[in-house]
Write an enzyme that holds these catalytic residues in place. Structure first.
Site, mmCIF file in Angstrom:
data_model
loop_
_atom_site.group_PDB
_atom_site.id
_atom_site.type_symbol
_atom_site.label_atom_id
_atom_site.label_comp_id
_atom_site.label_asym_id
_atom_site.label_seq_id
_atom_site.Cartn_x
_atom_site.Cartn_y
_atom_site.Cartn_z
ATOM 1 C CG ASP A 142 42.703 45.852 31.170
ATOM 2 O OD1 ASP A 142 42.868 44.712 31.649
ATOM 3 O OD2 ASP A 142 42.523 46.850 31.898
ATOM 4 C CB SER A 143 38.727 44.117 32.534
ATOM 5 O OG SER A 143 39.737 44.645 33.369
ATOM 6 C CE1 TYR A 173 36.335 40.876 31.660
ATOM 7 C CE2 TYR A 173 38.572 40.507 30.891
ATOM 8 C CZ TYR A 173 37.244 40.752 30.619
ATOM 9 O OH TYR A 173 36.830 40.867 29.313
ATOM 10 N N GLY A 174 38.798 40.313 37.880
ATOM 11 C CA GLY A 174 39.564 39.589 38.898
ATOM 12 C C GLY A 174 38.739 38.807 39.895
ATOM 13 C CB CYS A 210 44.069 41.971 31.004
ATOM 14 S SG CYS A 210 43.037 41.394 32.366
ATOM 15 C CG ASN A 211 49.152 40.871 34.833
ATOM 16 O OD1 ASN A 211 50.271 40.403 34.778
ATOM 17 N ND2 ASN A 211 48.930 42.175 34.725
ATOM 18 C CB THR A 212 42.726 38.998 35.389
ATOM 19 O OG1 THR A 212 43.237 39.815 36.446
ATOM 20 C CG2 THR A 212 41.640 38.104 35.937
ATOM 21 C CD GLU A 272 38.533 51.240 35.066
ATOM 22 O OE1 GLU A 272 37.817 52.036 34.428
ATOM 23 O OE2 GLU A 272 39.212 50.336 34.532
ATOM 24 C CB CYS A 291 46.587 44.118 38.398
ATOM 25 S SG CYS A 291 45.106 44.939 37.743
ATOM 26 C CB THR A 292 47.603 46.125 33.018
ATOM 27 O OG1 THR A 292 46.216 45.751 32.937
ATOM 28 C CG2 THR A 292 48.475 45.039 32.422
ATOM 29 C CG HIS A 293 43.240 48.458 36.313
ATOM 30 N ND1 HIS A 293 42.967 47.394 35.496
ATOM 31 C CD2 HIS A 293 42.186 49.315 36.183
ATOM 32 C CE1 HIS A 293 41.799 47.588 34.887
ATOM 33 N NE2 HIS A 293 41.300 48.742 35.287
HETATM 34 N N1 DGL Z 1 43.842 44.970 34.437
HETATM 35 C C1 DGL Z 1 43.518 43.613 34.766
HETATM 36 C C2 DGL Z 1 44.758 42.782 35.081
HETATM 37 O O1 DGL Z 1 45.844 43.083 34.644
HETATM 38 C C3 DGL Z 1 42.505 43.311 35.821
HETATM 39 C C4 DGL Z 1 41.485 44.206 36.307
HETATM 40 C C5 DGL Z 1 40.180 43.488 36.610
HETATM 41 O O2 DGL Z 1 40.049 42.844 37.683
HETATM 42 O O3 DGL Z 1 39.319 43.563 35.758
HETATM 43 O O4 DGL Z 1 44.676 41.779 35.741
#
Ligand code: DGL
Length: 272
Positions: free
Chosen positions: A21-22, A53-54, A85-87, A163, A196-198
Site C-alpha cells: 500500500d502507499s 497516492y490519491g 490499495c484501491n488507488t 495514518e 480506500c484501505t485506510h
Molecule cells: N490506501 C490507498 C487506497 O486504498 C490510498 C491512500 C492514498 O491516497 O495513498 O486507495
C-alpha cells in the site's frame, strides 16, 4: 523395480505473501488475512515516501507502483502480491501482472456487496480523489450497481487521519466530519463502501461521527478468501516471529509501534 514417482503434490512453502500500500491502509487487509489465514507468513511494503497516492497523476503512479512492488518482491522473496490499495489496483493491476512472475491479487471498492446489502438502493462510495473517478470504478458501478444511486465522495483527508491513528496520535474529529459530510445530504443513503484501505482502520470513529447508523462495507474479507484460493494448500497455523516490513521513507517510532501491533518488525528502508 523402482516405485513410480507420486503425482506431483502442490508444495507448501513458507515464502511470504507481500502486502503493498502507499501507507498503513494495507494493515486493514492484513487484519482480515491474519484472521482468516493465521498460518500464512506475510511481508509488508508501504510507499510512504510518495503518500498519498490519491492525489497524484496516473502515469507517474503506474511507473512508481511497478518499481516499488518489483523491488519489494525481490527483497521479500514473496510467493504472491496483494495490492492492498484501491488507488493502485484500479490503475496498475495490468502493468503489475505484466512485470511480475507471481500471482497478483488486487483490491477494488466493494460496490457489489454494498449494492446487495442496501435496502434503500442509495449507497455511498468513500474513496480517494483518484478512485472515485476512475474508469475502473465506472465499470464496477455499471456492472454491479445498475439501478442504484451511488454517491461518490472523495475523502483524501481521511488518509492522513488513519495514518495518525495507527501511529498512536489523536485523530481530528473536524477532519473526519469534513470527509464524511457529503454522504449525509441524501437521507436515503444506508450503506457506505470504504473504497480506500485506510478507511476500515477508522471505521469505529467514522461510525461515531455518523449522524445516523449506516452499514460500512470493505473488501478485506473478500481479499483474504481470494488469497486462500491462490495459496491452496495453506501452511499450518504455527506461531511465528515478527514478519518483515519495508518502507520507502523514514518511519516514526509511533508508526513502528503501529506495525508491531499487526505482527511486523520495524520497517527497513526499501532501496529502489
Ligand atoms: N490506501 C490507498 C487506497 O486504498 C490510498 C491512500 C492514498 O491516497 O495513498 O486507495
Amino acid at each position: 523395480m523402482p516405485l513410480p514417482t507420486p503425482a506431483s503434490e502442490p508444495s507448501i512453502t513458507t515464502d511470504p505473501v507481500l502486502i503493498f500500500d502507499s501507507g498503513v491502509g494495507g494493515l486493514s487487509v492484513v487484519r482480515a488475512l491474519r484472521a482468516q489465514l493465521p498460518g500464512v507468513p506475510l511481508a509488508y511494503v508501504c510507499d510512504n515516501a510518495a503518500l498519498p497516492y490519491g492525489t497524484k497523476a496516473d502515469d507517474w503512479l503506474v511507473a512508481r507502483i511497478v518499481a516499488v512492488c518489483a523491488a519489494a518482491v525481490a527483497a521479500s522473496g514473496a510467493r504472491a502480491l496483494v495490492v492492498a490499495c484501491n488507488t493502485a489496483s484500479t490503475l496498475a493491476l495490468e502493468a503489475l501482472r505484466d512485470r511480475l512472475a507471481i500471482p497478483v491479487v488486487g483490491t477494488v471498492p466493494a460496490i457489489k456487496p454494498a449494492a446487495a446489502l442496501s435496502h434503500s438502493g442509495v449507497i455511498g462510495l468513500l474513496a480517494t480523489s483518484a478512485t472515485v473517478c476512475r474508469p475502473y470504478t465506472d465499470r464496477l458501478i455499471a456492472d454491479f450497481a445498475a439501478g442504484r444511486t451511488v454517491v461518490r465522495v472523495a475523502a483524501d483527508t481521511l488518509v492522513a487521519q488513519a495514518e495518525r491513528l495507527i501511529a498512536g496520535e489523536p485523530v481530528d474529529p473536524a477532519a473526519l466530519d469534513r470527509g464524511l459530510a457529503p454522504l449525509w445530504a441524501n437521507p436515503a443513503l444506508d450503506t457506505v463502501v470504504l473504497g480506500c484501505t485506510h478507511f476500515p482502520l477508522l471505521e469505529g470513529v467514522l461510525a461515531e461521527r455518523a449522524p445516523r447508523p449506516v452499514q460500512w462495507v470493505d473488501s478485506g474479507a473478500a481479499i483474504a478468501r481470494r488469497v486462500a484460493q491462490v495459496l491452496d494448500p495453506l501452511p499450518p497455523a504455527d506461531a511465528q516471529a515478527d514478519d518483515p516490513a519495508w518502507a520507502t521513507g523514514p518511519v516514526s517510532p509511533g508508526l513502528t509501534r503501529g506495525f508491531a501491533g499487526f505482527g511486523f518488525g520495524a520497517p527497513g528502508l526499501l532501496v529502489l
